[in-house]
Design a protein around this motif. Structure first.
Motif, PDB file in Angstrom:
ATOM      1  N   TYR A 275      14.690  -4.858  33.459  1.00  0.00           N
ATOM      2  CA  TYR A 275      14.482  -3.646  32.666  1.00  0.00           C
ATOM      3  C   TYR A 275      13.038  -3.196  32.800  1.00  0.00           C
ATOM      4  O   TYR A 275      12.125  -4.013  32.940  1.00  0.00           O
ATOM      5  N   GLN A 276      12.844  -1.893  32.767  1.00  0.00           N
ATOM      6  CA  GLN A 276      11.490  -1.360  32.799  1.00  0.00           C
ATOM      7  C   GLN A 276      11.371  -0.241  31.787  1.00  0.00           C
ATOM      8  O   GLN A 276      12.306   0.543  31.606  1.00  0.00           O
ATOM      9  N   PRO A 277      10.246  -0.151  31.111  1.00  0.00           N
ATOM     10  CA  PRO A 277      10.075   0.916  30.113  1.00  0.00           C
ATOM     11  C   PRO A 277       9.956   2.272  30.796  1.00  0.00           C
ATOM     12  O   PRO A 277       9.306   2.405  31.832  1.00  0.00           O
ATOM     13  N   LEU A 278      10.623   3.260  30.224  1.00  0.00           N
ATOM     14  CA  LEU A 278      10.560   4.622  30.741  1.00  0.00           C
ATOM     15  C   LEU A 278      10.364   5.578  29.571  1.00  0.00           C
ATOM     16  O   LEU A 278      10.904   5.365  28.494  1.00  0.00           O
ATOM     17  N   THR A 279       9.655   6.647  29.840  1.00  0.00           N
ATOM     18  CA  THR A 279       9.530   7.698  28.834  1.00  0.00           C
ATOM     19  C   THR A 279      10.751   8.606  28.939  1.00  0.00           C
ATOM     20  O   THR A 279      11.464   8.579  29.945  1.00  0.00           O
ATOM     21  N   ALA A 280      10.960   9.413  27.930  1.00  0.00           N
ATOM     22  CA  ALA A 280      12.072  10.361  27.971  1.00  0.00           C
ATOM     23  C   ALA A 280      11.923  11.308  29.163  1.00  0.00           C
ATOM     24  O   ALA A 280      12.904  11.626  29.845  1.00  0.00           O
ATOM     25  N   ALA A 281      10.706  11.733  29.442  1.00  0.00           N
ATOM     26  CA  ALA A 281      10.462  12.644  30.574  1.00  0.00           C
ATOM     27  C   ALA A 281      10.841  11.977  31.893  1.00  0.00           C
ATOM     28  O   ALA A 281      11.407  12.626  32.785  1.00  0.00           O
ATOM     29  N   GLU A 282      10.569  10.676  32.032  1.00  0.00           N
ATOM     30  CA  GLU A 282      10.910   9.968  33.261  1.00  0.00           C
ATOM     31  C   GLU A 282      12.429   9.852  33.422  1.00  0.00           C
ATOM     32  O   GLU A 282      12.953  10.005  34.530  1.00  0.00           O
ATOM     33  N   VAL A 283      13.118   9.620  32.339  1.00  0.00           N
ATOM     34  CA  VAL A 283      14.587   9.535  32.386  1.00  0.00           C
ATOM     35  C   VAL A 283      15.182  10.877  32.770  1.00  0.00           C
ATOM     36  O   VAL A 283      16.054  10.957  33.641  1.00  0.00           O
ATOM     37  N   ILE A 284      14.661  11.938  32.175  1.00  0.00           N
ATOM     38  CA  ILE A 284      15.151  13.279  32.488  1.00  0.00           C
ATOM     39  C   ILE A 284      14.898  13.616  33.956  1.00  0.00           C
ATOM     40  O   ILE A 284      15.778  14.101  34.654  1.00  0.00           O
ATOM     41  N   ALA A 285      13.708  13.312  34.443  1.00  0.00           N
ATOM     42  CA  ALA A 285      13.367  13.589  35.836  1.00  0.00           C
ATOM     43  C   ALA A 285      14.254  12.782  36.783  1.00  0.00           C
ATOM     44  O   ALA A 285      14.733  13.297  37.793  1.00  0.00           O
ATOM     45  N   ARG A 286      14.495  11.527  36.457  1.00  0.00           N
ATOM     46  CA  ARG A 286      15.350  10.668  37.305  1.00  0.00           C
ATOM     47  C   ARG A 286      16.772  11.209  37.348  1.00  0.00           C
ATOM     48  O   ARG A 286      17.404  11.243  38.403  1.00  0.00           O
TER      49      ARG A 286
END
Length: 78
Positions: free
Chosen positions: A64-75
């Motif tokens: 698991y790796q921490p992600l911001t909401a913006a990173e999830v949306i971009a992915r």
């Protein structure tokens, strides 16, 4: 909506409708078939989601790796 059936399909529907069938009329039979198909489709979608979640939860904590909401949306846009 109009549905045309012939041959064996028409005979099959006729055997399931009316005095000796499970349905009073063809419309009732069609509604039941559509409801069952809708339930099957929804059940299959839920089963796929459960499988994906089970796979995700089975992964080791180190993957698991921490992600911001913006990173999830971009992915997800990619």
């Amino acid at each position: 909506m109009t549905v045309r059936l012939s041959g064996a399909l028409s005979d099959f529907v006729a055997a399931n409708v009316g005095e000796h069938g499970s349905y009073e009329n063809v419309s009732e039979y069609m509604r039941d078939l559509i409801r069952r198909d809708k339930e099957r489709t929804e059940r299959e979608a839920l089963d796929r989601l459960k499988a994906e979640l089970a796979h995700a939860y089975a992964a080791p904590e180190s993957s698991y790796q921490p992600l911001t909401a913006a990173e999830v949306i971009a992915r997800n846009r990619a």
